[in-house]
Design a protein around this motif. Structure first.
Motif, PDB file in Angstrom:
ATOM      1  N   GLY A  81       0.536  -1.299  -0.130  1.00 10.44           N
ATOM      2  CA  GLY A  81       0.047  -0.514  -0.094  1.00 10.44           C
ATOM      3  C   GLY A  81       1.133   1.769   0.175  1.00 10.44           C
ATOM      4  N   CYS A  82      -0.336   2.427   0.116  1.00  8.07           N
ATOM      5  CA  CYS A  82       0.862   3.687   0.121  1.00  8.07           C
ATOM      6  C   CYS A  82       1.526   4.518   1.587  1.00  8.07           C
ATOM      7  CB  CYS A  82      -0.387   5.094  -0.574  1.00  8.07           C
ATOM      8  SG  CYS A  82       0.701   6.450  -0.947  1.00  8.07           S
ATOM      9  N   SER A  83       2.143   4.621   0.988  1.00  8.23           N
ATOM     10  CA  SER A  83       2.460   5.692   2.858  1.00  8.23           C
ATOM     11  C   SER A  83       1.834   6.439   3.081  1.00  8.23           C
ATOM     12  CB  SER A  83       4.442   6.425   2.410  1.00  8.23           C
ATOM     13  OG  SER A  83       4.987   5.161   2.409  1.00  8.23           O
ATOM     14  N   ASP A  84       0.825   7.066   2.092  1.00 11.31           N
ATOM     15  CA  ASP A  84      -0.501   8.239   3.053  1.00 11.31           C
ATOM     16  C   ASP A  84      -0.465   7.828   3.866  1.00 11.31           C
ATOM     17  OD1 ASP A  84      -2.372   9.617   2.949  1.00 11.31           O
ATOM     18  OD2 ASP A  84      -2.369  10.170   0.607  1.00 11.31           O
ATOM     19  N   SER A  85      -0.662   8.499   4.931  1.00 13.50           N
ATOM     20  CA  SER A  85      -1.070   8.500   6.627  1.00 13.50           C
ATOM     21  C   SER A  85      -2.865   8.172   6.704  1.00 13.50           C
ATOM     22  CB  SER A  85      -0.632   9.885   7.681  1.00 13.50           C
ATOM     23  OG  SER A  85      -1.731  11.143   6.635  1.00 13.50           O
ATOM     24  N   ALA A 106       5.323   5.587  -0.776  1.00 14.49           N
ATOM     25  CA  ALA A 106       4.776   5.991  -1.191  1.00 14.49           C
ATOM     26  C   ALA A 106       4.734   6.406  -2.723  1.00 14.49           C
ATOM     27  CB  ALA A 106       5.998   7.520  -0.923  1.00 14.49           C
ATOM     28  N   GLY A 107       3.371   6.463  -2.905  1.00 13.73           N
ATOM     29  CA  GLY A 107       2.655   5.486  -4.582  1.00 13.73           C
ATOM     30  C   GLY A 107       2.874   4.552  -4.389  1.00 13.73           C
ATOM     31  N   GLY A 108       2.602   3.446  -3.736  1.00 13.93           N
ATOM     32  CA  GLY A 108       2.607   2.664  -3.808  1.00 13.93           C
ATOM     33  C   GLY A 108       3.160   1.388  -4.281  1.00 13.93           C
ATOM     34  N   GLY A 134      -3.593   0.226  -4.011  1.00 12.34           N
ATOM     35  CA  GLY A 134      -4.266   1.766  -4.144  1.00 12.34           C
ATOM     36  C   GLY A 134      -5.134   2.960  -3.826  1.00 12.34           C
ATOM     37  N   HIS A 135      -4.902   4.014  -3.395  1.00 12.52           N
ATOM     38  CA  HIS A 135      -6.078   4.802  -2.594  1.00 12.52           C
ATOM     39  C   HIS A 135      -6.048   6.320  -3.851  1.00 12.52           C
ATOM     40  CE1 HIS A 135      -3.510   8.137  -1.113  1.00 12.52           C
ATOM     41  NE2 HIS A 135      -2.464   7.010  -1.042  1.00 12.52           N
ATOM     42  N   THR A 136      -7.332   6.906  -3.617  1.00  8.52           N
ATOM     43  CA  THR A 136      -8.066   7.734  -4.243  1.00  8.52           C
ATOM     44  C   THR A 136      -7.001   9.278  -3.421  1.00  8.52           C
ATOM     45  OG1 THR A 136      -9.475   8.171  -2.638  1.00  8.52           O
ATOM     46  CG2 THR A 136     -10.465   7.082  -4.610  1.00  8.52           C
ATOM     47  N   GLN A 137      -7.284  10.395  -4.678  1.00 12.03           N
ATOM     48  CA  GLN A 137      -6.196  11.490  -4.120  1.00 12.03           C
ATOM     49  C   GLN A 137      -5.055  10.684  -3.097  1.00 12.03           C
ATOM     50  OE1 GLN A 137      -8.074  13.872  -0.360  1.00 12.03           O
ATOM     51  NE2 GLN A 137     -10.390  13.343  -1.026  1.00 12.03           N
ATOM     52  N   CYS A 138      -4.408   9.947  -4.000  1.00 15.86           N
ATOM     53  CA  CYS A 138      -2.729  10.115  -3.935  1.00 15.86           C
ATOM     54  C   CYS A 138      -1.755  11.028  -4.414  1.00 15.86           C
ATOM     55  CB  CYS A 138      -2.199   8.489  -4.636  1.00 15.86           C
ATOM     56  SG  CYS A 138      -1.078   7.642  -4.175  1.00 15.86           S
ATOM     57  N   GLY A 139      -1.305  10.963  -3.308  1.00 12.98           N
ATOM     58  CA  GLY A 139      -0.759  12.128  -3.188  1.00 12.98           C
ATOM     59  C   GLY A 139       0.363  11.922  -4.853  1.00 12.98           C
ATOM     60  N   ALA A 140       1.324  10.977  -4.353  1.00 13.56           N
ATOM     61  CA  ALA A 140       2.325  10.290  -5.417  1.00 13.56           C
ATOM     62  C   ALA A 140       1.898  10.632  -7.084  1.00 13.56           C
ATOM     63  CB  ALA A 140       2.950   9.236  -4.889  1.00 13.56           C
TER      64      ALA A 140
HETATM   65 ZN   LIG Z   1      -0.727   7.799  -1.606  1.00 11.69          ZN
END
Ligand SMILES: [Zn+2]
Length: 243
Positions: A81-85, A106-108, A134-140
């Motif tokens: 998964g992504c590092s997004d908090s 980050a970015g998975g 993955g996830h919505t609003q992914c910054g990467a």
């Molecule tokens: Zn992300």
């Protein structure tokens, strides 16, 4: 967008048993003792509890900590998964200590170290399922779509996301803004799986021997719900997949 329909109502009792068998399997060296189907069901149901604000917080107390410290870990799933908090894997699947072997970056993306971590989860810990989340609003992904300047080692991350963005731009030139980012998030999950196949004969072998399912999924940071995609049960499934 094809969603996978699961019929879980009649299987509630079975999954309860699976939770217990997962706990009982702690003393075993033969992996978590659940099938890929059961493992997926545990995650689906955990996310349903979470998104309904009815979390059970299983395996989250000190006794479980002591148990896993004494008997080792036997997680039933590996998750990339992504590092997004906003995407804390154990919380959004309503799982606890020793349940999920999590690789977050980050970015998975799936570069060398992530591949090695996944191989450890699949091969050494024997998890029957790998979720690529993955996830919505992914910054990467957003930064890659918007060609934001990438400093230092962030460039390396972006290089793994760029193929997904290029592919979406080529296939669906009409997309822009949020719709383009959303499509790139989905494509990025499949690119990560492709990279995994490219670099890991070990994972491909586990897949082809029926020891592993790879399940693409997208987490929605607004609703808390996971959008599950069709499980990949063979390398050739990736070519026919509907995203
Ligand atoms: Zn992300």
């Amino acid at each position: 967008m094809k969603r996978v329909a699961f019929s879980f109502l009649a299987l509630a009792l079975l999954s309860t048993c699976a939770v217990f068998s997962s706990s009982l399997a702690v003393a075993s060296d033969a992996g978590p003792g659940v099938s890929a189907e059961e493992a997926l069901r545990l995650l689906v149901e955990g996310n349903e509890r979470f998104a309904a604000n009815k979390t059970a917080h299983p395996h989250s107390n000190f006794a479980r900590l002591v148990d896993t410290a004494e008997h080792g870990q036997h997680p039933f799933a590996t998750v990339l998964g992504c590092s997004d908090s906003r995407v804390p894997v154990e919380l959004l699947f309503d799982q606890g200590f020793g349940d999920v072997f999590v690789v977050r970056v980050a970015g998975g993306v799936c570069a060398d170290d992530e591949t090695g971590s996944i191989e450890y989860g699949v091969s050494h810990l024997g998890t029957p399922i790998l979720v690529v989340l993955g996830h919505t609003q992914c910054g990467a992904v957003t930064a890659t779509v918007e060609h934001e300047h990438a400093d230092g080692h962030i460039k390396s991350l972006v290089s793994h996301i760029e193929p997904a963005v290029k592919r979406v731009r080529a296939a669906r030139p009409e997309l822009s803004g949020a719709a383009l980012i959303e499509a790139a998030v989905v494509e990025n999950v499949y690119v990560a799986i492709e990279e995994l196949f490219e670099h890991s004969p070990m994972v491909v072998e586990a897949l082809e021997k029926g020891k592993l399912w790879i399940v693409p999924a997208i987490y929605d940071v607004k609703t808390g719900k996971v959008d599950w995609r069709a499980p990949i049960k063979s390398k050739k499934d990736l070519k026919n997949v509907k995203k």
